[in-house]
Motif scaffolding. Structure first.
Motif, PDB file in Angstrom:
ATOM      1  N   PRO A 194       0.815  -1.229   0.000  1.00  0.00           N
ATOM      2  CA  PRO A 194       0.000   0.000   0.000  1.00  0.00           C
ATOM      3  C   PRO A 194       0.844   1.273   0.000  1.00  0.00           C
ATOM      4  O   PRO A 194       0.491   2.258  -0.661  1.00  0.00           O
ATOM      5  N   ALA A 195       1.964   1.273   0.723  1.00  0.00           N
ATOM      6  CA  ALA A 195       2.823   2.458   0.746  1.00  0.00           C
ATOM      7  C   ALA A 195       3.466   2.687  -0.620  1.00  0.00           C
ATOM      8  O   ALA A 195       3.588   3.832  -1.088  1.00  0.00           O
ATOM      9  N   ALA A 200       3.308   5.599  -6.015  1.00  0.00           N
ATOM     10  CA  ALA A 200       3.032   5.498  -7.448  1.00  0.00           C
ATOM     11  C   ALA A 200       1.844   6.375  -7.840  1.00  0.00           C
ATOM     12  O   ALA A 200       1.857   7.047  -8.878  1.00  0.00           O
ATOM     13  N   ARG A 201       0.833   6.380  -6.986  1.00  0.00           N
ATOM     14  CA  ARG A 201      -0.355   7.195  -7.254  1.00  0.00           C
ATOM     15  C   ARG A 201      -0.011   8.683  -7.210  1.00  0.00           C
ATOM     16  O   ARG A 201      -0.419   9.468  -8.085  1.00  0.00           O
ATOM     17  N   VAL A 236      -0.953   0.850  -9.994  1.00  0.00           N
ATOM     18  CA  VAL A 236      -2.269   1.371  -9.624  1.00  0.00           C
ATOM     19  C   VAL A 236      -3.026   1.738 -10.903  1.00  0.00           C
ATOM     20  O   VAL A 236      -2.406   2.034 -11.937  1.00  0.00           O
ATOM     21  N   PRO A 237      -4.365   1.717 -10.878  1.00  0.00           N
ATOM     22  CA  PRO A 237      -5.136   1.986 -12.100  1.00  0.00           C
ATOM     23  C   PRO A 237      -4.839   3.347 -12.717  1.00  0.00           C
ATOM     24  O   PRO A 237      -4.901   3.502 -13.945  1.00  0.00           O
ATOM     25  N   LEU A 260      10.153  -6.013  -0.113  1.00  0.00           N
ATOM     26  CA  LEU A 260       9.233  -4.926  -0.427  1.00  0.00           C
ATOM     27  C   LEU A 260       7.855  -5.437  -0.850  1.00  0.00           C
ATOM     28  O   LEU A 260       6.883  -4.679  -0.844  1.00  0.00           O
ATOM     29  N   GLY A 261       7.784  -6.696  -1.252  1.00  0.00           N
ATOM     30  CA  GLY A 261       6.527  -7.251  -1.734  1.00  0.00           C
ATOM     31  C   GLY A 261       6.366  -7.173  -3.237  1.00  0.00           C
ATOM     32  O   GLY A 261       5.297  -7.470  -3.770  1.00  0.00           O
ATOM     33  N   SER A 262       7.441  -6.774  -3.952  1.00  0.00           N
ATOM     34  CA  SER A 262       7.363  -6.682  -5.411  1.00  0.00           C
ATOM     35  C   SER A 262       7.194  -8.048  -6.061  1.00  0.00           C
ATOM     36  O   SER A 262       6.628  -8.153  -7.153  1.00  0.00           O
TER      37      SER A 262
END
Length: 381
Positions: A194-195, A200-201, A236-237, A260-262
């Motif tokens: 989420p972070a 990115a957003r 993200v969309p 990082l979860g990538s």
């Protein structure tokens, strides 16, 4: 290496390789490349892969899906190497240094599309004072700093709009504004997905707001791109409103990207093989033949595993590296020396693939336990 020519290792079992050896799992590489292409297809984005992690023709061929067009490089050595290898539409993602301008000019004349970054009026003036011959124009991306804090002009600075106008409209016969470019490297400071997606957003929003302001001011800006492997691995969309993205590490992934979860652990393609060369029972350590000349120290202070995890042996920890030696201890309790005889091989999963790959002259690509390809990276700047 080890009395062999590189090509003689084709077909060799991995356990016969001289160590330390950088190995890449072919199926994992292909899967990583296809998943990133699919993410981009789903968002309607062009993928412009960054080649700075692997620096190889084979890696770029895989990442571009065989088109050999549309890549990002970090060095002019890379740009020349890929140009000689038949690649075109190459973006040099580094503010053009005055002392390297002649090399950029040669590449711009040689290729159909060689593109450069600018983030200052001085950089633009340098290009204007050194026009390309034969009617060619400098192809320029304006580098934006949307929070990463490295190169780039902040999109909220009044000077940013003025600089974009000057690039696009000041001397259109000499310079063309291709688009705006932002790198969200600040995603590497995140602790969860989420972070990463929040950055990115925010980066996407900042870039798109700037592009909107340009168009409202009558300044054409055809392209808009952001990138980093963390942001592009879980896009993200909102990123669908951009035109392209430019991740790089994803082809290999690494321990850092896993943390990082990538990616999932099984999506990490890179390993550094090392052999046990000694038992030091009085201090509870194995000595291995990989030091910081074959494994980056980056990450040594970033979590329990440090600069590398030891695959399949969570009970072991790499605790020290000198130039050609590594020291391994048990995480808890006593080390079982009999399990790791001298000559046995350990596979290290590096924290940072880019930095580690830069230390190796050849990568051993394998399938079914045997070497099937040899990738030779370009070196230098």
């Amino acid at each position: 290496m080890d009395g062999h020519t590189d090509s003689s290792w084709l077909g060799a079992p991995l356990e016969q390789l001289p160590t330390p050896a950088l190995t890449l799992d072919r199926a994992t590489l292909r899967g990583n490349a296809e998943r990133m292409r699919e993410r981009c297809r789903a968002l309607g984005l062009r993928l412009r892969p960054h080649v700075k992690t692997h620096k190889t023709l084979e890696g770029a061929e895989l990442a571009t899906g065989g088109t050999r067009r549309g890549i990002v490089v970090s060095t002019l050595a890379e740009a020349r190497f890929f140009a000689a290898g038949g690649f075109d539409d190459i973006l040099y993602a580094f503010p053009v240094p005055r002392w390297r301008l002649a090399e950029c000019s040669e590449l711009a004349q040689r290729l159909q599309e060689f593109q450069v970054l600018l983030d200052s009026p001085q950089g633009l003036e340098m290009l204007l004072q050194n026009p390309l011959p034969n009617g060619k124009r400098w192809l320029v991306w304006l580098k934006l700093d949307c929070g990463n804090g490295r190169a780039g002009i902040r999109p909220t600075d009044p000077e940013a709009l003025a600089l974009a106008r000057s690039i696009a409209q000041g001397s259109p016969q000499l310079v063309t504004l291709v688009g705006v470019y932002a790198h969200c490297g600040n995603t590497y400071g995140c602790r969860d997905i989420p972070a990463i997606q929040a950055i990115a957003r925010d980066t996407t929003a900042a870039v798109l707001e700037f592009v909107t302001a340009l168009r409202q001011a009558g300044i054409p800006c055809p392209q808009a791109t952001i990138g980093s492997t963390p942001s592009c691995s879980h896009p993200v969309p909102e990123m669908s409103q951009l035109t392209e993205v430019h991740p790089g590490n994803y082809l290999f992934y690494d321990l850092q990207q896993t943390q990082l979860g990538s990616c999932r652990p099984e999506e990490v393609a890179i390993r550094v093989l090392t052999r046990v060369i000694g038992h030091y029972r009085h201090r509870g350590q194995l000595l291995v033949d990989c030091g910081w000349a074959g494994l980056s120290l980056h990450g040594r202070d970033r979590g329990p595993a440090g600069c590398a995890a030891i695959e399949g042996h969570p009970q072991l920890r790499l605790v020290g590296l000198t130039q050609e030696h590594g020291q391994v201890e048990a995480v808890d309790g006593e080390l079982d020396f009999e399990q790791f005889p001298v000559g046995s091989i350990l596979a290290l999963i590096p924290y940072h693939a880019c930095a580690t790959a830069a230390m190796h002259p050849v990568y051993f690509v394998h399938a079914a336990g045997k070497v099937v390809e040899l990738w030779r990276p370009v070196r230098g700047w």
